[in-house]
Enzyme design. Structure first.
Site, PDB file in Angstrom:
ATOM      1  N   GLU A   9       1.310   5.555   0.682  1.00  0.00           N
ATOM      2  CA  GLU A   9       0.769   6.730   1.364  1.00  0.00           C
ATOM      3  C   GLU A   9       1.237   8.011   0.682  1.00  0.00           C
ATOM      4  O   GLU A   9       2.406   8.151   0.320  1.00  0.00           O
ATOM      5  CB  GLU A   9       1.206   6.736   2.827  1.00  0.00           C
ATOM      6  CG  GLU A   9       0.601   7.888   3.626  1.00  0.00           C
ATOM      7  CD  GLU A   9       0.775   7.708   5.111  1.00  0.00           C
ATOM      8  OE1 GLU A   9       0.265   6.678   5.633  1.00  0.00           O
ATOM      9  OE2 GLU A   9       1.421   8.555   5.746  1.00  0.00           O
ATOM     10  N   ASP A  15      -2.169  15.130  15.719  1.00  0.00           N
ATOM     11  CA  ASP A  15      -1.317  16.043  16.479  1.00  0.00           C
ATOM     12  C   ASP A  15      -1.855  17.461  16.389  1.00  0.00           C
ATOM     13  O   ASP A  15      -2.421  17.858  15.361  1.00  0.00           O
ATOM     14  CB  ASP A  15       0.112  16.012  15.952  1.00  0.00           C
ATOM     15  CG  ASP A  15       0.755  14.643  16.091  1.00  0.00           C
ATOM     16  OD1 ASP A  15       0.621  14.048  17.181  1.00  0.00           O
ATOM     17  OD2 ASP A  15       1.361  14.158  15.115  1.00  0.00           O
ATOM     18  N   TYR A  55       3.349   1.790  16.768  1.00  0.00           N
ATOM     19  CA  TYR A  55       4.656   2.428  16.958  1.00  0.00           C
ATOM     20  C   TYR A  55       5.657   1.418  17.514  1.00  0.00           C
ATOM     21  O   TYR A  55       5.730   1.215  18.732  1.00  0.00           O
ATOM     22  CB  TYR A  55       4.518   3.631  17.892  1.00  0.00           C
ATOM     23  CG  TYR A  55       3.571   4.668  17.339  1.00  0.00           C
ATOM     24  CD1 TYR A  55       4.033   5.693  16.521  1.00  0.00           C
ATOM     25  CD2 TYR A  55       2.197   4.591  17.588  1.00  0.00           C
ATOM     26  CE1 TYR A  55       3.162   6.626  15.975  1.00  0.00           C
ATOM     27  CE2 TYR A  55       1.315   5.515  17.048  1.00  0.00           C
ATOM     28  CZ  TYR A  55       1.809   6.527  16.245  1.00  0.00           C
ATOM     29  OH  TYR A  55       0.928   7.433  15.690  1.00  0.00           O
ATOM     30  N   HIS A  74       5.181   5.494  20.780  1.00  0.00           N
ATOM     31  CA  HIS A  74       4.762   6.850  20.427  1.00  0.00           C
ATOM     32  C   HIS A  74       5.458   7.849  21.344  1.00  0.00           C
ATOM     33  O   HIS A  74       5.578   7.617  22.559  1.00  0.00           O
ATOM     34  CB  HIS A  74       3.247   6.969  20.574  1.00  0.00           C
ATOM     35  CG  HIS A  74       2.679   8.229  20.003  1.00  0.00           C
ATOM     36  ND1 HIS A  74       2.769   9.443  20.658  1.00  0.00           N
ATOM     37  CD2 HIS A  74       2.031   8.471  18.839  1.00  0.00           C
ATOM     38  CE1 HIS A  74       2.193  10.376  19.920  1.00  0.00           C
ATOM     39  NE2 HIS A  74       1.733   9.812  18.812  1.00  0.00           N
ATOM     40  N   PHE A 100      12.331  13.850  10.454  1.00  0.00           N
ATOM     41  CA  PHE A 100      11.135  13.027  10.649  1.00  0.00           C
ATOM     42  C   PHE A 100      11.341  12.076  11.832  1.00  0.00           C
ATOM     43  O   PHE A 100      10.449  11.896  12.675  1.00  0.00           O
ATOM     44  CB  PHE A 100      10.839  12.186   9.404  1.00  0.00           C
ATOM     45  CG  PHE A 100      10.381  12.966   8.202  1.00  0.00           C
ATOM     46  CD1 PHE A 100       9.820  14.225   8.312  1.00  0.00           C
ATOM     47  CD2 PHE A 100      10.501  12.415   6.928  1.00  0.00           C
ATOM     48  CE1 PHE A 100       9.395  14.929   7.199  1.00  0.00           C
ATOM     49  CE2 PHE A 100      10.077  13.118   5.808  1.00  0.00           C
ATOM     50  CZ  PHE A 100       9.527  14.379   5.946  1.00  0.00           C
ATOM     51  N   ARG A 113       6.477  10.742  -4.318  1.00  0.00           N
ATOM     52  CA  ARG A 113       7.433  10.462  -5.387  1.00  0.00           C
ATOM     53  C   ARG A 113       7.362   8.979  -5.730  1.00  0.00           C
ATOM     54  O   ARG A 113       7.215   8.139  -4.850  1.00  0.00           O
ATOM     55  CB  ARG A 113       8.856  10.832  -4.975  1.00  0.00           C
ATOM     56  CG  ARG A 113       9.082  12.328  -4.774  1.00  0.00           C
ATOM     57  CD  ARG A 113       9.032  13.062  -6.116  1.00  0.00           C
ATOM     58  NE  ARG A 113       9.424  14.455  -6.002  1.00  0.00           N
ATOM     59  CZ  ARG A 113       8.595  15.454  -5.729  1.00  0.00           C
ATOM     60  NH1 ARG A 113       7.306  15.190  -5.505  1.00  0.00           N
ATOM     61  NH2 ARG A 113       9.029  16.696  -5.668  1.00  0.00           N
ATOM     62  N   THR A 146      -2.889  11.646   3.764  1.00  0.00           N
ATOM     63  CA  THR A 146      -2.780  12.095   5.145  1.00  0.00           C
ATOM     64  C   THR A 146      -3.560  13.377   5.397  1.00  0.00           C
ATOM     65  O   THR A 146      -3.974  14.082   4.478  1.00  0.00           O
ATOM     66  CB  THR A 146      -1.318  12.333   5.524  1.00  0.00           C
ATOM     67  OG1 THR A 146      -0.818  13.444   4.767  1.00  0.00           O
ATOM     68  CG2 THR A 146      -0.464  11.111   5.239  1.00  0.00           C
ATOM     69  N   ALA A 169      -7.839   7.606  19.325  1.00  0.00           N
ATOM     70  CA  ALA A 169      -8.129   6.859  18.099  1.00  0.00           C
ATOM     71  C   ALA A 169      -9.080   5.696  18.342  1.00  0.00           C
ATOM     72  O   ALA A 169      -9.919   5.387  17.489  1.00  0.00           O
ATOM     73  CB  ALA A 169      -6.826   6.355  17.475  1.00  0.00           C
ATOM     74  N   ALA A 189       3.674   8.691  24.568  1.00  0.00           N
ATOM     75  CA  ALA A 189       3.238   7.604  25.453  1.00  0.00           C
ATOM     76  C   ALA A 189       4.141   7.548  26.685  1.00  0.00           C
ATOM     77  O   ALA A 189       5.362   7.648  26.565  1.00  0.00           O
ATOM     78  CB  ALA A 189       3.280   6.269  24.718  1.00  0.00           C
ATOM     79  N   ASN A 193      -2.780   0.736  24.263  1.00  0.00           N
ATOM     80  CA  ASN A 193      -3.578   1.616  23.413  1.00  0.00           C
ATOM     81  C   ASN A 193      -3.864   0.963  22.070  1.00  0.00           C
ATOM     82  O   ASN A 193      -4.970   1.071  21.532  1.00  0.00           O
ATOM     83  CB  ASN A 193      -2.851   2.946  23.213  1.00  0.00           C
ATOM     84  CG  ASN A 193      -3.729   3.982  22.547  1.00  0.00           C
ATOM     85  OD1 ASN A 193      -4.892   4.156  22.916  1.00  0.00           O
ATOM     86  ND2 ASN A 193      -3.196   4.667  21.551  1.00  0.00           N
ATOM     87  N   SER A 246       0.871  -1.174   0.000  1.00  0.00           N
ATOM     88  CA  SER A 246       0.000   0.000   0.000  1.00  0.00           C
ATOM     89  C   SER A 246       0.908   1.223   0.000  1.00  0.00           C
ATOM     90  O   SER A 246       2.067   1.151   0.421  1.00  0.00           O
ATOM     91  CB  SER A 246      -0.938  -0.001   1.208  1.00  0.00           C
ATOM     92  OG  SER A 246      -0.221  -0.146   2.418  1.00  0.00           O
ATOM     93  N   ALA A 291      -1.440  18.442  10.619  1.00  0.00           N
ATOM     94  CA  ALA A 291      -1.641  18.553  12.068  1.00  0.00           C
ATOM     95  C   ALA A 291      -2.906  19.351  12.355  1.00  0.00           C
ATOM     96  O   ALA A 291      -3.178  20.371  11.732  1.00  0.00           O
ATOM     97  CB  ALA A 291      -0.435  19.232  12.717  1.00  0.00           C
ATOM     98  N   HIS A 304       3.730  -1.126   3.839  1.00  0.00           N
ATOM     99  CA  HIS A 304       3.089   0.174   3.610  1.00  0.00           C
ATOM    100  C   HIS A 304       4.202   1.186   3.346  1.00  0.00           C
ATOM    101  O   HIS A 304       5.037   1.435   4.223  1.00  0.00           O
ATOM    102  CB  HIS A 304       2.275   0.571   4.839  1.00  0.00           C
ATOM    103  CG  HIS A 304       1.509   1.845   4.680  1.00  0.00           C
ATOM    104  ND1 HIS A 304       0.432   1.972   3.826  1.00  0.00           N
ATOM    105  CD2 HIS A 304       1.652   3.066   5.285  1.00  0.00           C
ATOM    106  CE1 HIS A 304      -0.053   3.196   3.901  1.00  0.00           C
ATOM    107  NE2 HIS A 304       0.676   3.886   4.773  1.00  0.00           N
TER     108      HIS A 304
END
Length: 311
Positions: free
Chosen positions: A32, A124, A161, A165, A232, A288, A63, A141, A168, A177, A30, A66, A282
Site C-alpha cells: 500500500e 473519515d 479491524y 474500529h 497512528f 519506502r 490511499t 462501505a 464502532a 459490519n 500486496s 480524509a 498486506h
C-alpha cells in the site's frame, strides 16, 4: 506472547534457515502507498514502486486522504503506477464527502482507465470531525461495495479491524459490519495493522464462526518511526504492547539499528502468522521500500517479475 511451538520453530530456523521453508509456499503479498504531495515525493514513490515491483505482488494500492481530499492525486498516481510498472493497481474509494453519482463517475473513470481493483471504504471526515452520512451518498462501505458491483466486475477489497474500529459501538457490531460488506460482494478484507498477533487470530476465528468466508489478509506495518507509529496506533485503536515500546526505546538516534530491529519484529510477526496458516500479507509501506524488501527477503520472496518476462 510467543508460544513454545513458535519458539521451537524459530530455534530450528536459526540452526537451518532453509528448514522453516520446507513445505511452505511463498506468501502472497500486496503493498500500500499513499499519494505524494510534491514532485520530489512522487519521484520517491515511483522509485519505491520500481524496487518493489520485481517481487510480483498480487496488487498494490493507493490511499485516499480524509474526506476524499486526495481523490485527483490518487487517480493520477494509480494510473501512473499501473501504466508504468504493469502491476495490478487498486484505487481506494470512500463514501465520505461525495454523492453516489460522483462516486459512480469516479468508478467508471477508473474502469475506463484499466483499473480493475478497488479498496472500498467508508472513509473519515477531514480534521477528525464525526462521520456524517450524506442523504445523496453511499452511507457505508457495504453500500459502496453493492454500488460498485452494479457498475463493473471490480475486484473489491474492504477493511477489517482485529481490535475493533474506533467508532464502532462494540466488537460484535464491527464484525456484523464486515459481514455486510462480505455479503454485498467484497472479495477480501485487508486488516488495519496490529502488533498483537493473538488479537488477529481471535478476530479471524470469530469471523469464521459468524459465517464470514472471504479471505482476511493481515495488514503489516514496518516501523520506520516509532513515535509516528504510536500516533497512528492511537488514531486507529491498535494496541502497542509494552515489549514493543521497550524494544524501540533509545533507538531514535541510531536509525540503522532501529531498521534492523523493525525488520526483525515484522519478520517474527509474519512467521508466527504463517504457523497459523496465514499465506497472504498486506504491507503498509509508507512509500519506502527498504524495510518491506528486507522483510519479504526473510520470508523467502525473491524477485520474480524479470524472470517471468525472460521466460
Amino acid at each position: 506472547m510467543t508460544s513454545p511451538s513458535a519458539t521451537a520453530t524459530a530455534e530450528s530456523s536459526r540452526r537451518d534457515p532453509a528448514a522453516a521453508d520446507i513445505g511452505r509456499r511463498d506468501p502472497i503479498v500486496s503493498f500500500e502507498f499513499f499519494p505524494p504531495k510534491s514532485d520530489a515525493a512522487e519521484a520517491t514513490l515511483m522509485e519505491t514502486v520500481t524496487r518493489l515491483a520485481p517481487l510480483a505482488p498480487d496488487f498494490v494500492s493507493v490511499t485516499y486522504g480524509a474526506g476524499g481530499t486526495t481523490r485527483d492525486r490518487t487517480f493520477g498516481i494509480v494510473t501512473k503506477i499501473q501504466d508504468g510498472s504493469g502491476l495490478p493497481t487498486a484505487s481506494h474509494l470512500t463514501c465520505v464527502g461525495a454523492s453516489r453519482e460522483e462516486i459512480d463517475d469516479v468508478a467508471r473513470a477508473l474502469w475506463a482507465a484499466g483499473i480493475r481493483r478497488i479498496v472500498a471504504l467508508r472513509g473519515d471526515a477531514p480534521g477528525g470531525a464525526p462521520y456524517q452520512v450524506r442523504p445523496d451518498g453511499y452511507a457505508y462501505a457495504a453500500d459502496l461495495v453493492a454500488g460498485l458491483r452494479r457498475i463493473a466486475p471490480f475486484d473489491i477489497s474492504v477493511a477489517a479491524y482485529p481490535e475493533t474500529h474506533p467508532s464502532a459501538p462494540s466488537a460484535d457490531f464491527d464484525l456484523d459490519n464486515l459481514k455486510r460488506k462480505a455479503d454485498a460482494g467484497a472479495d477480501r478484507a485487508l486488516t488495519q495493522f496490529f502488533f498483537d498477533t493473538d488479537a488477529f487470530l481471535r478476530f479471524r476465528d470469530r469471523a469464521a464462526a459468524s459465517g464470514i468466508t472471504l479471505p482476511i489478509v493481515p495488514g503489516i506495518l514496518p516501523i520506520t518511526n516509532f513515535a509516528r507509529t504510536k500516533e497512528f496506533s492511537q488514531a486507529c485503536g491498535a494496541a502497542v504492547p509494552d515489549w514493543l515500546e521497550m524494544l524501540f526505546e533509545g533507538l531514535d538516534e541510531t536509525p540503522d539499528t532501529r531498521q534492523l530491529v523493525a525488520a526483525s519484529v515484522a519478520v517474527e510477526q509474519c512467521r508466527l502468522l504463517q504457523t497459523h496458516g496465514v499465506e497472504e500479507f498486506h504491507f503498509y509501506t509508507l512509500n519506502r521500500a527498504e524495510l518491506t524488501l528486507a522483510i519479504c527477503r526473510f520470508l523467502g520472496i525473491r524477485p520474480r517479475r524479470a524472470e517471468a518476462v525472460a521466460a
